[in-house]
Design an enzyme around this catalytic site. Structure first.
Site, PDB file in Angstrom:
ATOM      1  N   GLY A 268       0.827  -1.205   0.000  1.00 22.77           N
ATOM      2  CA  GLY A 268       0.000   0.000   0.000  1.00 22.77           C
ATOM      3  C   GLY A 268       0.861   1.255   0.000  1.00 22.77           C
ATOM      4  O   GLY A 268       0.546   2.245  -0.667  1.00 22.77           O
TER       5      GLY A 268
ATOM      6  N   SER B  80      -3.918  -2.837  -0.566  1.00 21.06           N
ATOM      7  CA  SER B  80      -2.815  -3.673  -0.081  1.00 21.06           C
ATOM      8  C   SER B  80      -3.309  -5.073   0.272  1.00 21.06           C
ATOM      9  O   SER B  80      -4.379  -5.217   0.878  1.00 21.06           O
ATOM     10  CB  SER B  80      -2.212  -2.998   1.154  1.00 21.06           C
TER      11      SER B  80
ATOM     12  N   HIS C  95      -2.226  -7.490   2.443  1.00 22.54           N
ATOM     13  CA  HIS C  95      -2.269  -8.096   3.784  1.00 22.54           C
ATOM     14  C   HIS C  95      -3.391  -7.579   4.671  1.00 22.54           C
ATOM     15  O   HIS C  95      -3.586  -8.090   5.769  1.00 22.54           O
ATOM     16  CB  HIS C  95      -0.901  -7.970   4.473  1.00 22.54           C
TER      17      HIS C  95
ATOM     18  N   CYS D 191       1.364  -0.135  12.156  1.00 23.75           N
ATOM     19  CA  CYS D 191       2.407  -0.071  11.148  1.00 23.75           C
ATOM     20  C   CYS D 191       2.741   1.363  10.776  1.00 23.75           C
ATOM     21  O   CYS D 191       3.416   1.624   9.813  1.00 23.75           O
ATOM     22  CB  CYS D 191       2.014  -0.870   9.915  1.00 23.75           C
TER      23      CYS D 191
HETATM   24  N1  PLP Z   1      -2.573   3.239   4.134  1.00 25.77           N
HETATM   25  C1  PLP Z   1      -3.299   2.910   5.206  1.00 25.77           C
HETATM   26  C2  PLP Z   1      -4.572   3.628   5.477  1.00 25.77           C
HETATM   27  C3  PLP Z   1      -2.875   1.888   6.067  1.00 25.77           C
HETATM   28  O1  PLP Z   1      -3.594   1.558   7.118  1.00 25.77           O
HETATM   29  C4  PLP Z   1      -1.651   1.225   5.771  1.00 25.77           C
HETATM   30  C5  PLP Z   1      -1.138   0.176   6.679  1.00 25.77           C
HETATM   31  O2  PLP Z   1      -1.547   0.092   7.808  1.00 25.77           O
HETATM   32  C6  PLP Z   1      -0.942   1.601   4.616  1.00 25.77           C
HETATM   33  C7  PLP Z   1      -1.424   2.612   3.828  1.00 25.77           C
HETATM   34  C8  PLP Z   1       0.343   0.935   4.235  1.00 25.77           C
HETATM   35  O3  PLP Z   1       0.096  -0.305   3.646  1.00 25.77           O
HETATM   36  P1  PLP Z   1       1.297  -1.381   3.515  1.00 25.77           P
HETATM   37  O4  PLP Z   1       1.476  -1.949   4.882  1.00 25.77           O
HETATM   38  O5  PLP Z   1       0.786  -2.401   2.548  1.00 25.77           O
HETATM   39  O6  PLP Z   1       2.473  -0.658   3.016  1.00 25.77           O
END
Ligand code: PLP
Length: 378
Positions: free
Chosen positions: A70, A194, A196, A319
Site C-alpha cells: 500500500g 494492499s 495483507h 504499522c
Molecule cells: N494506508 C493505510 C490507510 C494503512 O492503514 C496502511 C497500513 O496500515 C498503509 C497505507 C500501508 O500499507 P502497507 O502496509 O501495505 O504498506
C-alpha cells in the site's frame, strides 16, 4: 482464549490464498515474460489475477498496476501525479489524518516547493467539507483523501469530494476500505490497496490508475506492468492477493454483516459495563474498526494487560505511528490528552465471534477497573 482484534494492522491469510501461492511457487513458477509454455501459464495466472483485482475497482484490467505494498501505491500515485502536473500548478491538498505513507510524501513535496494544504476533521474524524471546498482552486492539481481512516474507521465521502475537486487529480488510499466497503464507484482517478489487509499476503499491493491520468513510471527497467512498474512480478503475492480479493468480493455481505454484528456487540458491551468512555469512531463507520478512549487509563497498558489474556488490540496504527508516540490522527480530531492516552483500537475480521466479544468485554472491564484503582501496574 485467543482473540485477534488487530485486523487493521494485518490479517490472517486465507487458506486458499496460501494454496494459490504454493502453486505458483512450486508448479506454475515460470516468469510471465518467458515465451515458453511455463511462461505462458504464469502469464495467464497474472491476467486472471489482474482481472480479479479490477473487479474490486470496477475498472478495466489495464488500469491495475501491481506494486509491493500500500505504501508503494500511495508513494507512486502522489509523488508521480504531483510532479507530472507541476507545470499546471503546485497546489496540492490532503487531510491531517492520512497514513504516513501519504503524509510523508506530501511533506517531501512541500520541501520541493509544492503548496500543501492539510484539511481538518471533526471529533469522529469526518473531513471538514467546507474547508476542503474553500481550499480547492483552479490551480489545485492533486487531492488525496483516504477512503477509510485506519485509526477510527471513519468513511470519507470520496464521491462528494470528486464532485468538488475541479481539475485536480483525485487519489484515495483505500487500504483499509477494500473488502469492507464498496470502492468500485468512488470516481477517484487513483486508488491504493494492499494485500495483507484483506487476508492476502504481505508485500503486495495494487494501484488503480484511470486511463488518461498523468502518472510517470516509478520503477524503471524491464517494462513490466505496462512500463509503469518494472521488475519480475511477485507472482505468489499477486495470486494470493487476487484469491483473497475474490473471497472478499464473493462473500461480501456475509463477511461485512458478521463484522458489523461483532462491532456493535462490543460497542454496546463496553457502553453497558464500563464508565467514562468516549467513542472515537462514528456509529456507522467502517465495520472493521472501533476506537474507544477509556478515560483515566493508558491505552498502552490496557493493550499489554489484554495481551496476557490472549487478546490482541492496538493503541493506534501499528504499522505507522508504531509502538510509541502520540497519534497524529487523534490529535487532529481535537481529542484531549486524556482521550488520546486512553485510546484503544479494536479491529475486526469475519473470523471474530460474539463468544469472543463476551470474553473481551469481561477482560477489558476488569483491566480498566484495575488500572483506575491502582494506576499503572505492569
Ligand atoms: N494506508 C493505510 C490507510 C494503512 O492503514 C496502511 C497500513 O496500515 C498503509 C497505507 C500501508 O500499507 P502497507 O502496509 O501495505 O504498506
Amino acid at each position: 482464549m485467543n482473540v485477534y482484534l488487530d485486523n487493521s494492522a494485518t490479517t490472517r491469510v486465507y487458506e486458499s490464498a496460501c494454496q494459490k501461492m504454493m502453486e505458483v511457487m512450486t508448479e506454475d513458477f515460470g516468469n510471465p515474460s518467458a515465451l515458453h509454455t511455463m511462461g505462458l501459464a504464469a502469464e495467464k495466472r497474472l491476467r486472471v489475477a489482474r482481472k480479479e483485482i479490477s473487479k474490486t475497482f470496477g475498472s478495466r484490467e489495464d488500469e491495475v498496476i501491481f506494486t509491493s505494498c500500500g505504501t508503494e501505491s500511495d508513494n507512486t500515485a502522489i509523488y508521480g501525479a504531483a510532479h507530472a502536473r507541476k507545470h499546471e500548478g503546485r497546489e496540492i491538498i490532503t487531510t491531517k489524518v492520512e497514513h504516513p505513507a501519504v503524509l510523508e510524501v506530501f511533506k517531501k513535496l512541500s520541501s520541493e516547493g509544492f503548496d500543501v494544504k492539510y484539511i481538518g476533521v471533526d471529533k469522529q474524524c469526518n473531513i471538514d467539507m467546507q474547508e476542503l471546498k474553500e481550499a480547492v482552486t483552479d490551480n489545485t492539481t492533486l487531492i488525496s483523501v483516504m477512503t477509510v481512516n485506519n485509526e477510527t474507521g471513519t468513511i470519507m465521502p470520496i464521491r462528494e469530494i470528486k464532485d468538488i475537486c475541479k481539475n485536480a487529480t483525485l487519489h484515495t488510499d483505500a487500504v483499509q476500505a477494500m473488502g469492507k466497503i464498496d470502492i468500485s464507484a468512488t470516481g477517484a482517478d487513483m486508488i491504493s490497496v494492499s494485500g495483507h489487509k484483506i487476508h492476502g499476503p504481505k508485500g503486495i499491493g495494487a494501484l488503480y490508475v484511470k486511463k488518461g491520468t498523468k502518472l510517470p513510471p516509478f520503477v524503471i527497467g524491464g517494462g513490466q506492468e505496462s512500463g509503469m512498474r518494472s521488475g519480475t512480478e511477485n507472482m505468489p503475492g499477486i495470486c494470493g492477493f487476487a484469491e483473497a480479493a475474490k473471497i472478499c468480493r464473493e462473500n461480501f455481505d456475509q463477511r461485512t454483516s458478521q463484522m458489523k454484528k461483532v462491532r456493535k456487540y462490543l460497542l454496546d458491551g463496553i457502553c453497558d459495563t464500563i464508565e467514562d468512555v468516549v467513542i472515537n469512531s462514528p456509529v456507522d463507520g467502517c465495520p472493521s474498526v472501533l476506537n474507544v478512549s477509556f478515560l483515566g487509563t493508558r491505552g498502552e497498558v490496557i493493550l499489554h494487560t489484554l495481551e496476557q489474556d490472549g487478546i490482541m488490540v492496538s493503541t493506534g496504527s501499528a504499522c505507522s505511528s508504531g509502538k510509541k508516540g502520540r497519534s497524529h490522527a487523534l490529535t487532529a480530531m481535537g481529542l484531549s490528552d486524556k482521550e488520546i492516552e486512553g485510546a484503544v483500537r479494536f479491529s475486526f475480521s469475519e473470523f471474530n465471534t460474539i463468544e469472543e466479544m463476551d470474553y473481551v468485554i469481561e477482560k477489558l472491564s476488569a483491566a480498566v477497573k484495575r488500572f483506575r484503582k491502582f494506576g499503572s501496574f505492569r
